[in-house]
Design a protein around this motif. Sequence first.
Motif, PDB file in Angstrom:
ATOM      1  N   UNK A   1      20.974  42.790   7.428  1.00 45.85           N
ATOM      2  CA  UNK A   1      21.236  42.609   8.945  1.00 45.85           C
ATOM      3  C   UNK A   1      22.353  41.869   9.424  1.00 45.85           C
TER       4      UNK A   1
ATOM      5  N   UNK B   1      14.278  41.143  17.440  1.00 44.77           N
ATOM      6  CA  UNK B   1      14.829  40.063  16.287  1.00 44.77           C
ATOM      7  C   UNK B   1      16.334  40.239  16.110  1.00 44.77           C
ATOM      8  N   UNK B   2      16.777  39.428  15.132  1.00 48.94           N
ATOM      9  CA  UNK B   2      18.106  38.909  15.307  1.00 48.94           C
ATOM     10  C   UNK B   2      19.202  40.120  15.609  1.00 48.94           C
TER      11      UNK B   2
ATOM     12  N   UNK C   1      17.033  41.607   3.365  1.00 50.07           N
ATOM     13  CA  UNK C   1      16.765  41.800   4.718  1.00 50.07           C
ATOM     14  C   UNK C   1      17.839  40.963   5.687  1.00 50.07           C
ATOM     15  N   UNK C   2      18.083  39.650   5.101  1.00 49.04           N
ATOM     16  CA  UNK C   2      19.138  38.852   6.122  1.00 49.04           C
ATOM     17  C   UNK C   2      20.392  39.562   5.836  1.00 49.04           C
TER      18      UNK C   2
ATOM     19  N   UNK D   1       8.715  36.241   1.313  1.00 51.04           N
ATOM     20  CA  UNK D   1       8.415  34.868   1.886  1.00 51.04           C
ATOM     21  C   UNK D   1       7.208  34.606   2.690  1.00 51.04           C
ATOM     22  N   UNK D   2       7.233  34.153   3.909  1.00 52.22           N
ATOM     23  CA  UNK D   2       5.959  33.901   4.372  1.00 52.22           C
ATOM     24  C   UNK D   2       5.538  35.261   5.416  1.00 52.22           C
ATOM     25  N   UNK D   3       6.287  36.267   5.496  1.00 56.95           N
ATOM     26  CA  UNK D   3       6.006  37.384   6.002  1.00 56.95           C
ATOM     27  C   UNK D   3       4.794  38.313   5.284  1.00 56.95           C
TER      28      UNK D   3
ATOM     29  N   UNK E   1      13.176  39.470   1.244  1.00 54.98           N
ATOM     30  CA  UNK E   1      13.642  38.779   2.377  1.00 54.98           C
ATOM     31  C   UNK E   1      14.958  38.431   2.480  1.00 54.98           C
ATOM     32  N   UNK E   2      15.563  38.032   1.246  1.00 56.93           N
ATOM     33  CA  UNK E   2      17.095  37.700   1.305  1.00 56.93           C
ATOM     34  C   UNK E   2      18.008  39.150   1.604  1.00 56.93           C
TER      35      UNK E   2
ATOM     36  N   UNK F   1       8.664  40.165  -2.252  1.00 52.09           N
ATOM     37  CA  UNK F   1       8.826  38.886  -1.924  1.00 52.09           C
ATOM     38  C   UNK F   1       9.522  38.777  -0.518  1.00 52.09           C
TER      39      UNK F   1
ATOM     40  N   UNK G   1      15.639  38.480  -3.561  1.00 47.84           N
ATOM     41  CA  UNK G   1      14.398  38.793  -3.017  1.00 47.84           C
ATOM     42  C   UNK G   1      14.445  39.783  -1.705  1.00 47.84           C
TER      43      UNK G   1
END
Lengths: 306, 77
Positions: free
Chosen positions: A184, A34-35, A180-181, A246-248, A177-178, A244, A175
């Motif tokens: 990171x 991953x990133x 996590x970003x 997202x698509x994960x 997902x946000x 949430x 959320x």
Amino acid sequence: MPESTVTPGASQRLDTLSPSPQSPFSQAIVLGGGRIACDCLKSLADTGLPVHAIQNDPSPFSLLQHTANRPRCSWQMLNEQQSLTNHFLSIQQPTLVVSANNAWIIPPKVLDNPALRFINYHNSLLPRHRGRNAPTWAIFSGDPFTGATWHQIDTGIDTGPIIAQKTVPITPQTTALQLVAQCMQAASDLFRQLLPRILSWNLPNARPKDRLTEYHSSHASPAEGLLDPTWPFPKLSRFLRSLDYGPLDVLPKPRLLLSQPDPDACPVINRYFLHNSHTPPPRPQTPDCRSHVIHRPDTSITLWLQ
Amino acid sequence: MHDPLLQILARIRSDADYRNSSNFVEDGLLDSFDMVMLTSELEKTYSITIDGLDFVPENFATLDDIRKLLAKNGASL
């Protein structure tokens, strides 16, 4: 991205770590995917140290192989535990191992290899929220902030001495997902800052006092994944945002607790909208979805159920 | 930048030069996590659910590929 800062007091401050011009390492390994793994590889490669990327997540989307396509870097896929163990046991030259987005729990006999020094990225402010899916638990717990932690690896899970941390705020809209970003990004920035100290291996060695905090397993969901419509609005919001991704498919989609005795019979919440009571939510475009609205004095939550 | 799709992409990676790339994935402008974030943003913006089978790099390579992906999943462009 929100502003992030090094957490004072939560770990040794960056400015109290004295750098050393000598690095004991002759190579580095980035283990994970991953990133965050890509970012660490780039930072390490910029120092001129030979860097070997070991990807143990067979995601076809990963850019780790692409990122490793640069001078003095290499890449290989090793996604079986025995292969990983054998590989790390065979290393004899002094090696820094950077575990980034790596789900493999490194066995004690590998940690005992005297040629290896390990650090790991965790997406919470340890010792809070050890284990998996920490952003979920930080949001659901109502934490006002969480963050990124770099720590040394010991035989426990997320219990090793903390090297440094950087905070990330959690807003009423954040959320999982946000988060996590954002964590990171904070981890990548922190790694770049810390790199001279990491390469000199001049790091704090103290473990957190309350290091054996609650551990979150990979399958655990807040409230066992069931939304109770009688909860107050802040808890409803935290619950939905905490799951949430997202698509994960990180965790199972939440379900709406109605009168069914069997949780599996409760309808799955496909989407949700937190909105002003006077503003209608978007209409579902999937014909087999039905909506369920939870009203509160100033706010409503519309759930699309399946 | 009036193209709403470019605006969404800029929110994902503000430093990426999407206009001068022939393949966002191969050129390293979008990584796996960017594609996840982009999918989430597209689903919210266009009120659609993107089929998991469509989550492949080929559908995120260019603006046209992303527009086709949106149209296929019922977005009104």
